[in-house]
Design a protein around this motif. Structure first.
Motif, short mmCIF file in Angstrom:
data_model
loop_
_atom_site.label_atom_id
_atom_site.label_comp_id
_atom_site.label_asym_id
_atom_site.label_seq_id
_atom_site.Cartn_x
_atom_site.Cartn_y
_atom_site.Cartn_z
N LEU A 70 7.31 -14.20 -29.51
CA LEU A 70 8.38 -13.72 -28.04
C LEU A 70 8.18 -12.28 -27.94
N THR A 71 7.98 -11.84 -26.95
CA THR A 71 7.63 -10.05 -26.90
C THR A 71 8.27 -9.91 -25.67
N ILE A 72 9.18 -8.54 -25.79
CA ILE A 72 9.68 -7.70 -24.82
C ILE A 72 8.90 -6.24 -24.72
N SER A 73 8.58 -6.08 -23.57
CA SER A 73 7.83 -4.70 -23.36
C SER A 73 8.44 -4.08 -22.41
N SER A 74 8.31 -2.73 -22.54
CA SER A 74 8.80 -1.75 -21.23
C SER A 74 7.71 -1.79 -20.18
N LYS A 75 8.17 -1.46 -19.22
CA LYS A 75 7.34 -1.48 -18.00
C LYS A 75 7.35 -0.36 -17.37
N CYS A 76 6.10 0.14 -16.72
CA CYS A 76 6.04 1.66 -16.04
C CYS A 76 4.94 1.34 -15.25
N ASP A 77 4.96 0.99 -14.00
CA ASP A 77 3.93 0.70 -13.02
C ASP A 77 2.90 1.75 -13.04
N THR A 111 18.06 -4.07 -12.13
CA THR A 111 17.34 -5.43 -12.13
C THR A 111 16.33 -5.15 -13.50
N VAL A 112 16.53 -6.22 -14.46
CA VAL A 112 15.65 -6.26 -15.64
C VAL A 112 14.14 -6.07 -15.62
N SER A 113 13.61 -6.95 -14.52
CA SER A 113 12.32 -7.02 -14.41
C SER A 113 11.74 -5.77 -13.99
N ASP A 114 12.68 -4.57 -13.39
CA ASP A 114 11.96 -3.48 -13.16
C ASP A 114 11.42 -2.60 -14.34
#
Length: 606
Positions: free
Chosen positions: A122-129, A87-90
């Motif tokens: 328009l920004t794409i960022s990595s995600k680490c909760d 899942t992209v949003s993960d």
């Protein structure tokens, strides 16, 4: 060939065996590791339009794409929302610097909302909760640029920045005008572009036909009556004759604007007064009137500096103000819509009887000029010519007089009939000069003589004695049918042909130049109680009888700077060329009766 996607469920080795149909098999060992990895590099790979812009209709969408590199040297060359195993949003978040122009969903789907004069980040960022790894991001700066829907108009560029910016006071920028016709053929248009008056002005004489419309079709612009407005009129073409322009996006015109300031932005908006188009197969006509321009509305940048694109609408508005609120509050001024005849029912040019001079009148006029067989017979079925009256059925009615804005029909019958464009027609009739006058009137740069008195017996008030005054008076009406008496909007000249009274003097009005013409005298009228007036006193010897005396009235619309339009023919009542050139066909006659001498005659010697 079948493809399988494998997803790890626990750490360790897994042996995968593949067996072929002939019994041959082979194995491969895949190791699943639970050692955390992080995204180290995000490289955007989204395919944008020219000059890194997103162009399309309002509401158009585009999926953000990127190449991802991980800390274990793994790479995904084109990671997007289509990945089925993750899942992209993960692992990624997406954001727009200003959602008034671009919005972006949790899976990176960008929606085009409105035009903007700067690029939007328009920004794409990595995600680490958990926050265990450092977040990385990548930004693309993209111009939002709307394209017009069917029967909408676009101002500016189709790609990149909507308007080319102006970097200094007094510098200029060219504005393109596009119309989207879809699958239909464009027959006629009237578009009004409105500029933010305190910041921009139109460059007089800069408006020209665009390459999509060409020079072979009727076209005129009014870029001089007001500094903050450009009126563009094209057409008509006809489904039964000349080919109409057909293309999804037609470049119909170009004009230039000049900056009055060197900071901030300036709003450009517009009104679609008329768009009439034709079905490509049947020729049936349809269209719209009095609609706001959607895709073309936007702001032109008036400085060379680039705004920093902020991360939230609230922060943006706090620093720069809410442009979106201004956008939504601005509506095209009422005066730029069709000007209805609110002051009189007797207004030349309204041949369709809808109390306004519009593109429909031009279309009807052109059909009559072409003398189409179906119009003459009253059998036309396709297009706006259907069910229109024929010349023959008009008789001498008011509608027929509307076809003759130069009032040729007031001439002697033989002379009037000779001016008809179509052989066999009788006055009142259509003429090429009349068509040009109506075209200019639709562009709001022409006026007509008042037609309440269809005999014009009141134009000339002849002197009642050899020392009395000669008065010439005329009223003008504008596109709304109301009296026009502003000397900043028009100039009225009156030339008098006379052999015996050239030494007359002017008491109301003024000489035009030195007042001398080859056939008489020329005067500039003054406005007296809404009447354009010239009052003349006789020569010192008194008025002399002159059986050929007559007057020509010349109406010259003025630009915003007070100069006469140089690219448009003045409206002459009643001659086909400049009276001063020697061609003189009097609009109204002047009756100089035989008066008693003003002084006693000298005694004859005996």
């Amino acid at each position: 060939t079948s493809k399988y996607v494998l997803a790890g469920v626990a750490a360790g080795d897994s042996v995968i065996t593949g067996t072929f149909k002939n019994g041959f098999s082979t194995t491969v060992t895949i190791t699943v590791s639970d050692t955390p990895v992080s995204i180290t590099v995000i490289t955007p790979t989204t395919s944008w339009n020219t000059d890194t812009s997103f162009t399309g209709l309002a509401g158009a969408t585009k999926q953000l794409r990127a190449k991802l590199a991980f800390s274990d040297s793994t790479e995904y060359s084109n990671f997007d929302a289509g990945s089925s195993w993750l899942t992209v949003s993960d692992i990624l978040t997406f954001s727009s610097a200003n959602e008034a122009y671009f919005t972006v969903s949790t899976i990176g789907l960008v929606t085009l909302v409105a035009n903007f004069y700067n690029r939007v980040d328009l920004t794409i960022s990595s995600k680490c909760d958990s926050g265990a790894v450092t977040t990385v991001s990548a930004t693309e700066s993209v111009y939002p640029n709307l394209l017009p829907g069917v029967r909408d108009v676009d101002f500016g560029n189709q790609y990149g920045q909507q308007f080319d910016p102006i970097t200094a006071t007094g510098s200029t920028s060219t504005v393109n005008v596009y119309i989207n016709t879809g699958t239909r053929k464009l027959q006629l248009f009237k578009i009004t572009a409105v500029l933010e008056a305190a910041k921009l002005k139109v460059v007089v004489g800069s408006c020209v036909a665009g390459s999509g419309w060409g020079n072979s079709r009727s076209f005129t612009c009014n870029d001089a009556s007001e500094t903050d407005k450009v009126i563009i009129v094209g057409g008509p073409t006809t489904s039964l004759g000349a080919a109409a322009a057909a293309n999804s996006y037609i470049l119909v015109a170009q004009f230039q604007v000049e900056s009055l300031v060197n900071t901030g932005t300036a709003l450009i908006q517009g009104v679609i007064n008329d768009i009439i188009d034709l079905d490509a197969s049947s020729g049936a006509a349809d269209g719209i009137s009095n609609a706001a321009v959607v895709a073309g509305q936007g702001y032109m940048k008036l400085s060379a500096s680039r705004r920093r694109l902020l991360s939230s609408d609230a922060e943006w508005d706090a620093v720069y103000g809410n442009d979106t609120a201004l956008w939504e509050a601005d509506t095209p001024p009422r005066l730029h819509r069709h000007l209805l005849q609110t002051c009189t029912a007797s207004y030349l040019g309204d041949v369709t009887g809808n109390s306004a001079v519009t593109g429909a009148d031009l279309i009807f006029y052109q059909y009559l000029i072409l003398d189409l067989a179906c119009v003459t017979a009253g059998t036309c079925e396709a297009g706006t010519e259907k069910n229109l009256a024929t010349i023959a059925s008009m008789g001498d009615s008011f509608q027929r007089q509307q076809l003759d804005p130069q009032l040729y029909y007031l001439k002697a019958t033989a002379a009037a009939n000779a001016l008809c464009t179509v052989p066999g027609q009788t006055a009142p009739c259509v003429t090429l000069a009349g068509y040009t006058i109506l075209l200019n009137a639709v562009a709001e740069k022409g006026y007509f003589l008042d037609v309440d008195d269809t005999t014009y017996s009141s134009v000339v008030t002849a002197p009642t004695s050899s020392t009395g005054s000669l008065t010439i008076g005329a009223k003008l009406r504008g596109l709304d049918g109301c009296l026009q008496s502003s000397t900043s909007k028009a100039e009225v000249l009156m030339e008098i042909r006379t052999e015996n009274n050239k030494e007359m003097s002017v008491t109301t009005g003024a000489l035009f130049g030195d007042g001398t013409t080859s056939l008489g005298r020329m005067f500039t009228a003054a406005v007296v109680s809404d009447v354009w007036t010239v009052v003349l006193s006789p020569p010192t010897s008194g008025w002399q009888y002159d059986s050929t005396a007559a007057v020509v009235i010349i109406v010259r619309p003025l630009t915003a700077t007070g100069a006469a339009f140089t690219t448009e023919k003045s409206l002459f009542y009643d001659t086909s060329s400049s009276p001063a050139s020697g061609t003189f066909d009097g609009f109204a006659t002047i009756a100089f009766p035989t008066f008693s001498p003003t002084t006693s005659p000298t005694a004859s010697p005996t």
